[in-house]
Write an enzyme that holds these catalytic residues in place. Structure first.
Site, short mmCIF file in Angstrom:
data_model
loop_
_atom_site.label_atom_id
_atom_site.label_comp_id
_atom_site.label_asym_id
_atom_site.label_seq_id
_atom_site.Cartn_x
_atom_site.Cartn_y
_atom_site.Cartn_z
N ASN A 189 -6.35 3.49 15.56
CA ASN A 189 -7.49 2.82 14.65
C ASN A 189 -7.79 1.42 15.23
OD1 ASN A 189 -7.38 4.66 12.18
ND2 ASN A 189 -5.28 4.24 12.64
N CYS A 206 5.17 -7.33 8.01
CA CYS A 206 6.17 -6.93 8.71
C CYS A 206 6.35 -7.94 9.91
CB CYS A 206 5.42 -5.60 9.28
SG CYS A 206 6.70 -4.77 10.63
N GLU A 231 0.82 -1.08 0.06
CA GLU A 231 0.03 -0.10 -0.07
C GLU A 231 0.82 1.35 -0.08
OE1 GLU A 231 -2.69 -0.20 3.36
OE2 GLU A 231 -2.93 -2.28 3.14
N CYS A 265 3.23 8.47 1.90
CA CYS A 265 3.44 7.36 2.85
C CYS A 265 3.64 6.24 2.06
CB CYS A 265 2.40 7.01 3.76
SG CYS A 265 2.53 5.82 5.04
N GLY A 267 5.75 -2.35 7.20
CA GLY A 267 7.31 -2.61 7.31
C GLY A 267 8.05 -1.75 8.15
N CYS A 323 3.60 -5.63 16.46
CA CYS A 323 2.80 -4.45 17.05
C CYS A 323 1.56 -5.05 17.31
CB CYS A 323 3.18 -3.44 16.69
SG CYS A 323 4.99 -2.66 16.59
N CYS A 378 -2.99 1.91 8.57
CA CYS A 378 -1.72 0.90 8.26
C CYS A 378 -2.18 -0.49 7.85
CB CYS A 378 -1.04 0.97 9.70
SG CYS A 378 -0.84 2.39 10.22
N CYS A 395 -1.15 -3.40 15.14
CA CYS A 395 -0.92 -2.85 13.89
C CYS A 395 -1.43 -4.09 12.89
CB CYS A 395 0.46 -2.65 13.73
SG CYS A 395 0.77 -2.11 12.06
N1 SAH Z 1 7.42 -0.02 11.28
C1 SAH Z 1 7.67 1.41 11.44
C2 SAH Z 1 6.78 2.36 10.60
C3 SAH Z 1 5.50 1.72 9.98
S1 SAH Z 1 4.30 1.78 11.13
C4 SAH Z 1 7.29 1.96 12.85
O1 SAH Z 1 6.86 1.10 13.66
O2 SAH Z 1 7.08 3.15 13.21
C5 SAH Z 1 3.65 3.54 11.06
C6 SAH Z 1 3.13 3.89 12.36
O3 SAH Z 1 1.75 3.59 12.57
C7 SAH Z 1 3.71 3.65 13.74
O4 SAH Z 1 4.03 4.57 14.56
C8 SAH Z 1 2.80 2.69 14.26
O5 SAH Z 1 3.01 2.17 15.47
C9 SAH Z 1 1.26 3.28 13.92
N2 SAH Z 1 0.16 2.27 13.92
C10 SAH Z 1 0.34 0.98 13.44
N3 SAH Z 1 -0.98 0.51 13.48
C11 SAH Z 1 -1.91 1.54 14.33
C12 SAH Z 1 -3.05 1.77 14.68
N4 SAH Z 1 -3.99 0.73 14.49
N5 SAH Z 1 -3.48 2.87 15.05
C13 SAH Z 1 -2.71 4.18 15.04
N6 SAH Z 1 -1.37 3.95 14.61
C14 SAH Z 1 -0.81 2.61 14.32
#
Ligand code: SAH
Length: 362
Positions: free
Chosen positions: A308, A127, A107, A120, A177, A131, A351, A134
């Site tokens: 989210n 990934c 994406e 973006c 990623g 987390c 994301c 995510c």
């Molecule tokens: N791997 C890198 C970049 C990709 S994630 C990182 O972790 O920073 C981009 C951002 O979106 C990160 O800050 C991540 O924690 C956040 N993110 C992922 N899922 C999310 C969600 N459900 N709600 C809000 N932010 C989220």
């Protein structure tokens, strides 16, 4: 030699083609020399690719015919197919789903701000950071993207913007990623899009976001690039952060903050912290105070992101009142913090959502 350094896009292919978007200018110069060509041919090709947005070598009419034919045989420009494009009716945010040569999908999101157009990009397919909030990590890591595949995401969006006479003015490596795990291609991508003979995007308009790979943050700091480092913090202490982000077991909050301070010391660039507010999990006033204490003395900005919704965990975003109280408390304690404006909420722009939908996971 340079040919070895250039990545082959698909190992299955016997007809090995180099993607032109995958080369730094310096690499293209060496490559031209290895082909018995003058160095300046590389600048010509760069100009065609990035300023004239050529999609075929046949357009590069100022190259000698023999060279053009060679490039046509041995290189490709585009490797991906756009399979979905969604445009938000609310704010014009545009989300692209691209299919790569091997069928994998990634994406890319275009966000329209009053200060310009920001893109973006994804740096990996899937990934492996795990987390818990995510969507990108749900199916694990499939593979790293090449620099060329990341550049191509930008070029696809730029071509769309060309129709309205607009340009990509800033870039965030914040799609699916972990860019610092795919370090070399991510930095090669940065070098390519910042080149003055190419898109000429200023390093200060590029943000790399990381879940906290401490050694890679230090390596980046030592390179003294002028890019912004965004750190996904999401919690002010180890207990909470480990429960949200497994990577915290490898490098804890203290090690991460030391690396953040080191990045600032080496580059003079203010750090950006991302903090997703999850209702009742990390959004209460004691956590705001702990966070303020943690970043004390470090020039930084905290980006508060109402999380989210995560169906797997039933995690919900914080209430409006809690968000306000959290940001006010940080500001009161002298911390520079703002709540990120939500964009593209009507098009699953969060994301990994679009890819996950396509693959039937949500
Ligand atoms: N791997 C890198 C970049 C990709 S994630 C990182 O972790 O920073 C981009 C951002 O979106 C990160 O800050 C991540 O924690 C956040 N993110 C992922 N899922 C999310 C969600 N459900 N709600 C809000 N932010 C989220």
């Amino acid at each position: 030699m340079i040919q070895i350094e250039l990545q082959v896009l698909s190992p299955q292919e016997t007809d090995i083609q180099t993607q032109l978007y995958n080369m730094r200018l310096s690499e293209m110069e060496q490559w031209m020399e290895s082909l018995g060509q003058p160095k300046f041919r590389a600048k010509q090709v760069f100009t065609w690719l990035y300023k004239k947005r050529a999609i075929s070598v046949s357009e590069m009419t100022d190259l000698p015919q023999a060279l053009r034919e060679h490039l046509q045989r041995s290189t490709v420009i585009r490797t991906m197919k756009e399979i979905t494009r969604q445009v938000s009716k609310k704010d014009g945010t545009t989300k692209f789903l691209f299919q790569l040569r091997d069928g994998a999908t990634v994406e890319t999101v275009l966000m329209r701000h009053n200060y310009g157009n920001s893109v973006c990009v994804s740096t990996q397919v899937g990934c492996r950071m795990g987390c818990t909030f995510c969507a990108s990590t749900l199916g694990g890591l499939i593979r790293n993207l090449t620099a060329g595949e990341i550049v191509e995401q930008i070029m696809a969006v730029q071509r769309m913007l060309d129709e309205e006479g607009a340009r990509v003015s800033s870039v965030v490596l914040m799609g699916s990623g972990e860019p610092l795990e795919n370090y070399e291609p991510s930095m090669r991508f940065v070098d390519i899009i910042t080149n003055p003979y190419g898109l000429n995007i200023g390093a200060r308009h590029i943000t790399v976001s990381t879940s906290g790979l401490v050694p890679a943050i230090r390596r980046l700091a030592d390179e003294k690039r002028q890019i912004t480092l965004a750190i996904s913090l999401h919690a002010p202490n180890d207990e909470l952060r480990t429960s949200l982000m497994p990577i915290n077991r490898a490098w804890n909050v203290e090690q991460l903050m030391d690396a953040a301070r080191y990045y600032f010391a080496q580059t003079g660039r203010r750090i950006s912290f991302e903090y997703a507010l999850i209702g009742g999990v990390n959004d209460q006033l004691p956590q705001a105070r702990e966070l303020a204490e943690l970043v004390k003395g470090l020039p930084c900005h905290i980006n508060l992101i109402p999380v989210n919704y995560v169906p797997e965990r039933n995690w919900k975003r914080s209430s409006k009142e809690d968000i306000r109280a959290f940001v006010d408390e940080l500001n009161r304690l002298g911390v520079n913090a703002t709540v990120r404006r939500e964009m593209g909420s009507d098009i699953a722009a969060a994301c990994g959502q679009l890819r996950a939908q396509k693959e039937g996971r949500v």
